[in-house]
Design an enzyme around this catalytic site. Structure first.
Site, PDB file in Angstrom:
ATOM      1  CD  GLU A 220      -1.213  11.765 -33.882  1.00 62.35           C
ATOM      2  OE1 GLU A 220      -1.833  12.697 -34.430  1.00 62.35           O
ATOM      3  OE2 GLU A 220      -0.052  11.880 -33.458  1.00 62.35           O
ATOM      4  CB  CYS A 254      -7.998  13.166 -38.934  1.00 61.86           C
ATOM      5  SG  CYS A 254      -6.363  13.234 -39.689  1.00 61.86           S
TER       6      CYS A 254
HETATM    7  P1  NAD Z   1     -12.577   4.783 -34.081  1.00 59.68           P
HETATM    8  O1  NAD Z   1     -12.250   5.596 -32.894  1.00 59.68           O
HETATM    9  O2  NAD Z   1     -13.945   4.219 -34.208  1.00 59.68           O
HETATM   10  O3  NAD Z   1     -11.572   3.523 -34.185  1.00 59.68           O
HETATM   11  C1  NAD Z   1     -10.182   3.675 -34.164  1.00 59.68           C
HETATM   12  C2  NAD Z   1      -9.509   2.386 -33.765  1.00 59.68           C
HETATM   13  O4  NAD Z   1      -9.895   2.054 -32.436  1.00 59.68           O
HETATM   14  C3  NAD Z   1      -9.861   1.169 -34.611  1.00 59.68           C
HETATM   15  O5  NAD Z   1      -8.670   0.430 -34.862  1.00 59.68           O
HETATM   16  C4  NAD Z   1     -10.778   0.348 -33.744  1.00 59.68           C
HETATM   17  O6  NAD Z   1     -10.626  -1.035 -33.971  1.00 59.68           O
HETATM   18  C5  NAD Z   1     -10.261   0.687 -32.369  1.00 59.68           C
HETATM   19  N1  NAD Z   1     -11.275   0.527 -31.318  1.00 59.68           N
HETATM   20  C6  NAD Z   1     -12.613   0.556 -31.451  1.00 59.68           C
HETATM   21  N2  NAD Z   1     -13.202   0.368 -30.240  1.00 59.68           N
HETATM   22  C7  NAD Z   1     -12.195   0.222 -29.344  1.00 59.68           C
HETATM   23  C8  NAD Z   1     -12.146   0.022 -27.938  1.00 59.68           C
HETATM   24  N3  NAD Z   1     -13.259  -0.057 -27.212  1.00 59.68           N
HETATM   25  N4  NAD Z   1     -10.928  -0.073 -27.343  1.00 59.68           N
HETATM   26  C9  NAD Z   1      -9.799   0.033 -28.063  1.00 59.68           C
HETATM   27  N5  NAD Z   1      -9.793   0.225 -29.393  1.00 59.68           N
HETATM   28  C10 NAD Z   1     -10.965   0.329 -30.027  1.00 59.68           C
HETATM   29  O7  NAD Z   1     -12.198   5.704 -35.323  1.00 59.68           O
HETATM   30  P2  NAD Z   1     -12.479   5.482 -36.850  1.00 59.68           P
HETATM   31  O8  NAD Z   1     -13.945   5.546 -37.109  1.00 59.68           O
HETATM   32  O9  NAD Z   1     -11.730   4.307 -37.350  1.00 59.68           O
HETATM   33  O10 NAD Z   1     -11.770   6.804 -37.469  1.00 59.68           O
HETATM   34  C11 NAD Z   1     -12.409   8.059 -37.473  1.00 59.68           C
HETATM   35  C12 NAD Z   1     -11.875   8.977 -36.398  1.00 59.68           C
HETATM   36  O11 NAD Z   1     -10.464   8.963 -36.389  1.00 59.68           O
HETATM   37  C13 NAD Z   1     -12.259  10.429 -36.657  1.00 59.68           C
HETATM   38  O12 NAD Z   1     -12.560  11.046 -35.434  1.00 59.68           O
HETATM   39  C14 NAD Z   1     -10.994  11.035 -37.262  1.00 59.68           C
HETATM   40  O13 NAD Z   1     -10.870  12.420 -37.113  1.00 59.68           O
HETATM   41  C15 NAD Z   1      -9.937  10.289 -36.506  1.00 59.68           C
HETATM   42  N6  NAD Z   1      -8.678  10.248 -37.260  1.00 59.68           N
HETATM   43  C16 NAD Z   1      -7.608  10.927 -36.761  1.00 59.68           C
HETATM   44  C17 NAD Z   1      -6.422  10.939 -37.474  1.00 59.68           C
HETATM   45  C18 NAD Z   1      -5.220  11.678 -36.959  1.00 59.68           C
HETATM   46  O14 NAD Z   1      -4.148  11.464 -37.492  1.00 59.68           O
HETATM   47  N7  NAD Z   1      -5.337  12.516 -35.952  1.00 59.68           N
HETATM   48  C19 NAD Z   1      -6.316  10.250 -38.676  1.00 59.68           C
HETATM   49  C20 NAD Z   1      -7.430   9.547 -39.136  1.00 59.68           C
HETATM   50  C21 NAD Z   1      -8.617   9.559 -38.422  1.00 59.68           C
END
Ligand code: NAD
Length: 479
Positions: A220, A254
Site C-alpha cells: 500500500e 497517502c
Molecule cells: P516508510 O516507507 O518510510 O515506512 C513504512 C514502514 O516501513 C515503517 O513501518 C518502517 O518502519 C518500515 N521500514 C523502514 N525501512 C524499512 C526497511 N529497510 N525494510 C523494511 N521495512 C522498513 O513510510 P512512512 O514515511 O512511514 O509513510 C509515508 C509513505 O507511506 C508515503 O509514501 C505515503 O503515501 C505512504 N502511505 C500509504 C498508505 C496507503 O494506504 N497506501 C497509507 C499511509 C501512507
C-alpha cells in the site's frame, strides 16, 4: 511478544510459535474470527481518549477529531463490516464441473483457507489505520498476525502493543516495536503474507526481501494523487473540499491531493477561494488547534527545502495563513498553513516527489486532454479526483486514466468505503484490503475436486493403451 522496548525482539521465534498455533488450530471457525474482530473493536472503543492524547503527543499537535476520523472510526467501521460479513465471505463456492466427470457426480468447489500468519508493517501518518485496517481483513480471513508499527510514532506504537497484549494471546496477534532494524528483520521473516504500507522506496526493499522466501506481498504505497477540475466545476465548492482534504493531517495522508489541474482562466478565482476557505477553517491561523503538526524535524526540513528551492527559482507561492509573521512563527512550531505552489518547473523537487505535507501544487490547462496527458506520463497514482458536472467529460477522464481509486466531486472519501477495495496500482502499490476483496487477498482460494460415483475413463477409452478412435474423438472436441 507485545513489546514496546527498543531491543530487537526475537521475532523469528515468535513467528514460529504463531505458525505452530495456527497449524494446530486447524479450521478457523467463523465464531472465532468474529470474536477476534469484536475484541479489536473493544480495544479501540475502550481507549479512544488515550489513543487521541497519545497521537497528539506523537505528532506535537493533532486534533482529537483528526484522530477519531482517520485512525479510529475508519478502522472501526472496517472491523464492524468485516465482522458482519465473515459467514458470507467464508461460504464455499460451487464451481462448474469437469466434463464428462460432472455427469457422474463429480463436483468442484473453492474453499477460502487462511494463508496463515500475516506480517503488517504500518506507517506513522495514520498509525492505527495502517496497522489495523488491513488487520480487519486479515482476521476475517482466519489468519494470525504480527504488527510492526512505525518507529516515528513510538508512543502510539507502545500503547498499541500494551493494549493488544490485554486483548489477545501473543500467538494470536502480536505487536513488535523498535527501529528500522526491527522493520528490516521483520520484512525478512518467512510470513505467509506480508503487508507494507509505506513509500515506494521501502516497498521495493520489502518486496525484494519477500522474494527470497516467495512470500506474497500487499504493498500500500503513495504517489502524487492528482485533482482534475473540469470547466463545469464550481470553483467555490472544489476549493472548499480540496482545502478541507488537503489540510487534514497537514497533507500527510497517502491519498492527499498533491497536484491540482484547473482551467487557466480559473486560477485566480481558485487561489482566492482557497485562501478564504483556509481562513474560515483555521480562524486563528496556522497555530489553530485544528492544524496537525509536521511529524518530525526531517520532514520539516524536507518541506523547508522545497520552499527554498521554489524561492530560488522564483516560483509563485502563496501561504494561506493569517499574515506573514504568524505564518513564520507557526512554521517554526511545525504547524504549517496551506501553501499554494503555482506551476513549479517540471524538474523541481516538489514537482517530482510525493509532497506529503501542506503544500499544494497547482497547474493550469487550456485543454483537459493536456492535463490528463501529464498525469499519464507520471507514475500511476493511488487516488485520482475529478470535479465537474459534465457526465461525458467525467466518463472520458475515468476511461483515459488509471489510479488505485477515484473520488468524484470530493477528495479522500473513497477510502472510507469499507465494502469496496482499497489499494494502489503500478507504482502506488499492489493488492488490496477492505470488503470481500480484502478477505480474498488474505485467503488462499483452494480448489477441491471431489470425484463422482462412476469413473467413465475406462469405458471412454481414456486409460492406456489408447486407440486411434480416442485420439480422433479428443481431436474433434477441440473446436
Ligand atoms: P516508510 O516507507 O518510510 O515506512 C513504512 C514502514 O516501513 C515503517 O513501518 C518502517 O518502519 C518500515 N521500514 C523502514 N525501512 C524499512 C526497511 N529497510 N525494510 C523494511 N521495512 C522498513 O513510510 P512512512 O514515511 O512511514 O509513510 C509515508 C509513505 O507511506 C508515503 O509514501 C505515503 O503515501 C505512504 N502511505 C500509504 C498508505 C496507503 O494506504 N497506501 C497509507 C499511509 C501512507
Amino acid at each position: 511478544m507485545n513489546t514496546s522496548d527498543h531491543a530487537t525482539p526475537d521475532i523469528a521465534h515468535l513467528l514460529e510459535r504463531m505458525k505452530l498455533a495456527q497449524q494446530s488450530q486447524g479450521f478457523v471457525p467463523a465464531a472465532l474470527r468474529i470474536d477476534r474482530l469484536h475484541r479489536l473493536m473493544r480495544l479501540l472503543q475502550n481507549n479512544v481518549e488515550e489513543f487521541c492524547s497519545t497521537l497528539n503527543a506523537d505528532f506535537g499537535q493533532r486534533s482529537r477529531e483528526t484522530t477519531l476520523m482517520n485512525d479510529i472510526l475508519a478502522t472501526f467501521s472496517s472491523m464492524k463490516y468485516a465482522r458482519s460479513q465473515v459467514p458470507n465471505w467464508m461460504r464455499q463456492d460451487q464451481r462448474a464441473g469437469v466434463f464428462p466427470f460432472n455427469l457422474f457426480g463429480a463436483r468442484v468447489e473453492v474453499r477460502h483457507d487462511p494463508k496463515g500468519v500475516v506480517g503488517i508493517l504500518g506507517t506513522w501518518n495514520v498509525p492505527l489505520f495502517t496497522s489495523l485496517a488491513p488487520l480487519a481483513s486479515v482476521l476475517a480471513a482466519g489468519n494470525r498476525a504480527m504488527i510492526k508499527p512505525s518507529e516515528h510514532t513510538p508512543q502510539t506504537a507502545a500503547l498499541l502493543a500494551r493494549l493488544v497484549a490485554n486483548f489477545f494471546d501473543e500467538d494470536e496477534l502480536a505487536v513488535v516495536n523498535g527501529g528500522v532494524e526491527v522493520s528490516t528483520a521483520f520484512s525478512q521473516l518467512h510470513f505467509d503474507h506480508i503487508v507494507l504500507t509505506g513509500s515506494a522506496r521501502i516497498g521495493r526493499s520489502v518486496m525484494r526481501a519477500a522474494a527470497d522466501k516467495l512470500v506474497p506481498v500487499t504493498l500500500e504505497l503513495g504517489g502524487k494523487s492528482p485533482v482534475l477540475i473540469g470547466k463545469s466545476a464550481s470553483i467555490e465548492k472544489a476549493a472548499h473540499r480540496i482545502v478541507l482534504g488537503k489540510t487534514m493531517n497537514a497533507g500527510q495522508i497517502c491519498v492527499t491531493p498533491d497536484t491540482v489541474y484547473l482551467p487557466e482562466n480559473k486560477l485566480e478565482e481558485f487561489i482566492h477561494a482557497c485562501i478564504r476557505e483556509h481562513q474560515a477553517m483555521y480562524p486563528t491561523g496556522a497555530q489553530d488547534a485544528g492544524v496537525t503538526s509536521i511529524i518530525n524535524a526531517s520532514h520539516q526540513q524536507r518541506l523547508e527545502k522545497y520552499l527554498q528551492e521554489l524561492a530560488s527559482r522564483q516560483v509563485r507561492v502563496i501561504a494561506c495563513g493569517r499574515h506573514v509573521t504568524d505564518t513564520a512563527e507557526a512554521i517554526k512550531q511545525k504547524c504549517w498553513p496551506l501553501h499554494l505552489v503555482i506551476s513549479p518547473p517540471a524538474d523541481s523537487s516538489i514537482a517530482q516527489d510525493e509532497i506529503f505535507g501542506p503544500l499544494l501544487q497547482i497547474e493550469t490547462y487550456s485543454d483537459i486532454r493536456d492535463a490528463v496527458g501529464k498525469i499519464n506520463a507520471g507514475d500511476l497514482p493511488l487516488a485520482l479526483y475529478y470535479f465537474g458536472h459534465d457526465a461525458q467529460e467525467e466518463r472520458w477522464v475515468l476511461d483515459n486514466t488509471r489510479s488505485g481509486g477515484v473520488t468524484i466531486n470530493d477528495v479522500l472519501i473513497h477510502v472510507a468505503a469499507h465494502d469496496a477495495p482499497f489499494g494502489g496500482v503500478g507504482a502506488s502499490g499492489m493488492g488490496k484490503y477492505h470488503g470481500k476483496e480484502g478477505f480474498l487477498e488474505f485467503s488462499h482460494a483452494r480448489t477441491v475436486y471431489r470425484s463422482g460415483w462412476w469413473d467413465p475413463r475406462k469405458t471412454f477409452g481414456l486409460v492406456p493403451p489408447y486407440s486411434e478412435k480416442v485420439f480422433s474423438q479428443l481431436r474433434k472436441s477441440i473446436r
